[in-house]
Design a protein around this motif. Structure first.
Motif, mmCIF file in Angstrom:
data_model
loop_
_atom_site.group_PDB
_atom_site.id
_atom_site.type_symbol
_atom_site.label_atom_id
_atom_site.label_comp_id
_atom_site.label_asym_id
_atom_site.label_seq_id
_atom_site.Cartn_x
_atom_site.Cartn_y
_atom_site.Cartn_z
ATOM 1 N N GLU A 1 0.829 -1.214 0.000
ATOM 2 C CA GLU A 1 0.000 0.000 0.000
ATOM 3 C C GLU A 1 0.858 1.257 0.000
ATOM 4 O OE1 GLU A 1 -2.467 -0.388 3.454
ATOM 5 O OE2 GLU A 1 -3.652 -2.007 2.562
ATOM 6 N N ARG A 2 2.023 1.185 0.611
ATOM 7 C CA ARG A 2 2.917 2.336 0.706
ATOM 8 C C ARG A 2 3.987 2.331 -0.376
ATOM 9 N NH1 ARG A 2 0.398 1.008 4.873
ATOM 10 N NH2 ARG A 2 -0.222 2.492 6.477
ATOM 11 N N ARG A 3 3.879 1.379 -1.302
ATOM 12 C CA ARG A 3 4.829 1.245 -2.418
ATOM 13 C C ARG A 3 6.273 1.139 -1.911
ATOM 14 N NH1 ARG A 3 3.252 2.050 -7.550
ATOM 15 N NH2 ARG A 3 5.226 3.036 -8.085
ATOM 16 N N ILE A 4 6.467 0.345 -0.873
ATOM 17 C CA ILE A 4 7.802 0.106 -0.321
ATOM 18 C C ILE A 4 8.286 -1.235 -0.850
ATOM 19 C CG2 ILE A 4 9.136 -0.301 1.786
ATOM 20 C CD1 ILE A 4 7.081 1.512 3.244
ATOM 21 N N ALA A 5 9.396 -1.204 -1.568
ATOM 22 C CA ALA A 5 9.974 -2.442 -2.085
ATOM 23 C C ALA A 5 10.361 -3.331 -0.909
ATOM 24 C CB ALA A 5 11.199 -2.131 -2.948
#
Length: 117
Positions: free
Chosen positions: A33-37
């Motif tokens: 959801e937070r676009r954290i790899a």
């Protein structure tokens, strides 16, 4: 802890975690959801949603990979010499956003196999 790091603007490129955190599906969702790899270890009996919208056990998904999918790569030097493993990946998640892929990455010991299967 991760939210505090984000709030404090601590620079980081990705999150990695062992099996204890990797099997927490809510953590995976939170990171996505937070676009954290991220790269999270998980158990072989954990399930993932495939590109075809099916829920599949990780070990069953990896078992379907063709021999050509496996690549022998060094894991670097360890205390007992070079660590050589066979690696393969399988695409998962039916919807990908630009710049973000979703994969199961499998590693197996070369010593326990005569080569990629």
């Amino acid at each position: 802890m991760l939210q505090r790091a984000i709030d404090a603007r601590v620079p980081f490129a990705r999150v990695t975690a062992d099996e204890a955190y990797g099997q927490a599906k809510h953590l995976r969702s939170w990171l996505e959801e937070r676009r954290i790899a991220h790269v999270l270890a998980t158990k072989v009996n954990d399930t993932v949603i495939t590109a075809g919208w099916a829920e599949v056990r990780v070990d069953k998904l990896i078992a379907t990979l063709p021999r050509q999918a496996w690549k022998r790569i060094s894991g670097g030097q360890g205390s007992h010499g070079e660590r050589i493993y066979d690696w393969a990946r399988a695409a998962i998640q039916p919807v990908w956003e630009n710049g973000f892929g979703h994969w199961v990455l499998a590693r197996r010991s070369v010593s326990s196999t005569s080569g990629p299967s």
